[in-house]
Design a protein around this motif. Structure first.
Motif, PDB file in Angstrom:
ATOM      1  N   ASP A 167     102.587  52.445 -28.974  1.00 12.88           N
ATOM      2  CA  ASP A 167     102.104  53.668 -28.331  1.00 12.88           C
ATOM      3  C   ASP A 167     103.138  54.269 -27.385  1.00 12.88           C
ATOM      4  OD1 ASP A 167     101.725  51.469 -26.596  1.00 12.88           O
ATOM      5  OD2 ASP A 167     100.123  52.493 -25.502  1.00 12.88           O
ATOM      6  N   THR A 168     103.841  53.423 -26.660  1.00 12.43           N
ATOM      7  CA  THR A 168     104.837  53.954 -25.735  1.00 12.43           C
ATOM      8  C   THR A 168     106.113  54.359 -26.470  1.00 12.43           C
ATOM      9  OG1 THR A 168     105.369  51.653 -25.168  1.00 12.43           O
ATOM     10  CG2 THR A 168     103.954  52.871 -23.649  1.00 12.43           C
ATOM     11  N   ASP A 178     113.506  57.995 -12.244  1.00 14.92           N
ATOM     12  CA  ASP A 178     112.119  58.266 -12.612  1.00 14.92           C
ATOM     13  C   ASP A 178     111.946  59.778 -12.677  1.00 14.92           C
ATOM     14  OD1 ASP A 178     111.766  59.199  -9.944  1.00 14.92           O
ATOM     15  OD2 ASP A 178     111.082  57.231  -9.284  1.00 14.92           O
ATOM     16  N   VAL A 195     109.510  54.215 -15.738  1.00 15.95           N
ATOM     17  CA  VAL A 195     108.414  54.722 -16.578  1.00 15.95           C
ATOM     18  C   VAL A 195     107.459  53.581 -16.923  1.00 15.95           C
ATOM     19  CG1 VAL A 195     109.628  56.728 -17.501  1.00 15.95           C
ATOM     20  CG2 VAL A 195     109.887  54.509 -18.633  1.00 15.95           C
ATOM     21  N   GLU A 196     107.268  52.676 -15.951  1.00 10.26           N
ATOM     22  CA  GLU A 196     106.384  51.532 -16.148  1.00 10.26           C
ATOM     23  C   GLU A 196     105.256  51.519 -15.118  1.00 10.26           C
ATOM     24  OE1 GLU A 196     109.485  48.299 -18.123  1.00 10.26           O
ATOM     25  OE2 GLU A 196     108.971  48.119 -16.004  1.00 10.26           O
ATOM     26  N   SER A 197     104.124  50.942 -15.515  1.00 14.86           N
ATOM     27  CA  SER A 197     103.006  50.731 -14.599  1.00 14.86           C
ATOM     28  C   SER A 197     103.062  49.335 -13.978  1.00 14.86           C
ATOM     29  CB  SER A 197     101.678  50.929 -15.328  1.00 14.86           C
ATOM     30  OG  SER A 197     101.586  50.082 -16.452  1.00 14.86           O
ATOM     31  N   VAL A 201     105.739  46.793 -18.651  1.00 16.70           N
ATOM     32  CA  VAL A 201     104.601  47.532 -19.224  1.00 16.70           C
ATOM     33  C   VAL A 201     104.889  49.031 -19.118  1.00 16.70           C
ATOM     34  CG1 VAL A 201     102.125  47.956 -19.143  1.00 16.70           C
ATOM     35  CG2 VAL A 201     103.035  45.699 -18.510  1.00 16.70           C
ATOM     36  N   LYS A 202     105.330  49.613 -20.223  1.00 20.17           N
ATOM     37  CA  LYS A 202     105.635  51.037 -20.225  1.00 20.17           C
ATOM     38  C   LYS A 202     104.354  51.857 -20.142  1.00 20.17           C
ATOM     39  CE  LYS A 202     110.181  51.100 -20.555  1.00 20.17           C
ATOM     40  NZ  LYS A 202     110.429  49.756 -20.027  1.00 20.17           N
ATOM     41  N   ASP A 203     104.479  53.055 -19.556  1.00 21.93           N
ATOM     42  CA  ASP A 203     103.357  53.953 -19.334  1.00 21.93           C
ATOM     43  C   ASP A 203     103.642  55.251 -20.090  1.00 21.93           C
ATOM     44  OD1 ASP A 203     101.944  56.203 -17.957  1.00 21.93           O
ATOM     45  OD2 ASP A 203     101.165  54.576 -16.715  1.00 21.93           O
ATOM     46  N   ALA A 204     102.801  55.573 -21.054  1.00 23.49           N
ATOM     47  CA  ALA A 204     103.041  56.742 -21.903  1.00 23.49           C
ATOM     48  C   ALA A 204     103.083  58.030 -21.085  1.00 23.49           C
ATOM     49  CB  ALA A 204     101.971  56.831 -22.985  1.00 23.49           C
ATOM     50  N   ALA A 205     102.223  58.148 -20.089  1.00 22.75           N
ATOM     51  CA  ALA A 205     102.201  59.358 -19.264  1.00 22.75           C
ATOM     52  C   ALA A 205     103.487  59.490 -18.450  1.00 22.75           C
ATOM     53  CB  ALA A 205     100.984  59.343 -18.352  1.00 22.75           C
ATOM     54  N   LYS A 206     103.981  58.373 -17.922  1.00 18.34           N
ATOM     55  CA  LYS A 206     105.234  58.415 -17.153  1.00 18.34           C
ATOM     56  C   LYS A 206     106.420  58.732 -18.052  1.00 18.34           C
ATOM     57  CE  LYS A 206     103.843  55.403 -13.332  1.00 18.34           C
ATOM     58  NZ  LYS A 206     104.173  54.215 -12.530  1.00 18.34           N
TER      59      LYS A 206
END
Length: 212
Positions: free
Chosen positions: A14-15, A168, A190-192, A196-201
């Motif tokens: 997903d990311t 960022d 771009v991680e939460s 753990v990558k964050d698609a929104a970031k």
């Protein structure tokens, strides 16, 4: 000349999709077990099938042995190799052996650290300026550290280069303006959580880069 972006340390479909959809020019797969972003050969192979031909797949390694390189190149169908903690001689040997472009990471804290880039002329195809991590750190990057971007102003770069380290969505425009970078590389920004990558970031980062 537009600014291009590499999203590094991807490990989930997903990311990765978010990186591709957002316009990333490069995606990075980390092959270094101590890293929370490490991917197995099977993971990398599955993810590589989701990367379109116009996006380059970069394998990220820390002073790797040939066997690791060979397996990773085959699994992820790598287009380039990014090396951390590798000498210019080793970088040149890897490039000659694999026939792939080499990105050589240069760890920066002070202006004097930039001089190391010149040793990679003829040994690598791109320099990646990254923030220097503490001497006792297990990881050579991906820790959210940044260096003083003004250090790059007026520097005679020996090769094409990219900027990494603590970037960022909130600071990448300033980083590019100050340093003159035309390629930026992001991982922890771009991680939460670590690894753990964050698609929104990812989307926000790439949207900002697209406006530069």
């Amino acid at each position: 000349m537009p600014v291009t972006a590499k999203i590094c340390g991807l490990s989930a479909p997903d990311t990765l999709a978010a990186a591709v959809a957002g316009g990333a020019s490069h995606i990075g797969f980390v092959f270094f077990p101590p890293s929370p972003r490490h991917v197995t050969f099977d993971q990398a192979a599955a993810l590589a099938t989701l990367v379109p031909d116009h996006v380059e797949r970069v394998g990220v390694f820390v002073d790797p042995e040939d066997a690791l390189l060979d397996q990773a190149i085959r699994a992820a169908r790598l287009d380039a190799i990014q090396l951390h903690r590798a000498s210019p001689e080793r970088a040149a040997a890897i490039g000659a052996r694999t026939r792939l472009p080499v990105w050589a990471a240069v760890a920066v804290k002070a202006r004097a650290d930039l001089a190391a880039a010149h040793a990679f002329r003829g040994a690598a195809q791109r320099i990646l300026y990254d923030a220097k991590t503490p001497d006792d750190a297990r990881l050579p990057g991906g820790m959210g550290l940044r260096f003083d971007w003004t250090l790059l102003q007026g520097f005679d770069h020996p090769l094409p280069w990219a900027l990494s380290g603590g970037l960022d969505a909130a600071n990448v425009a300033e980083a590019a303006a100050i340093s003159g970078a035309r390629t930026v590389d992001v991982s922890s920004g771009v991680e939460s959580a670590p690894g753990v990558k964050d698609a929104a970031k990812i989307a926000a980062f790439l949207h900002t880069v697209a406006m530069l």
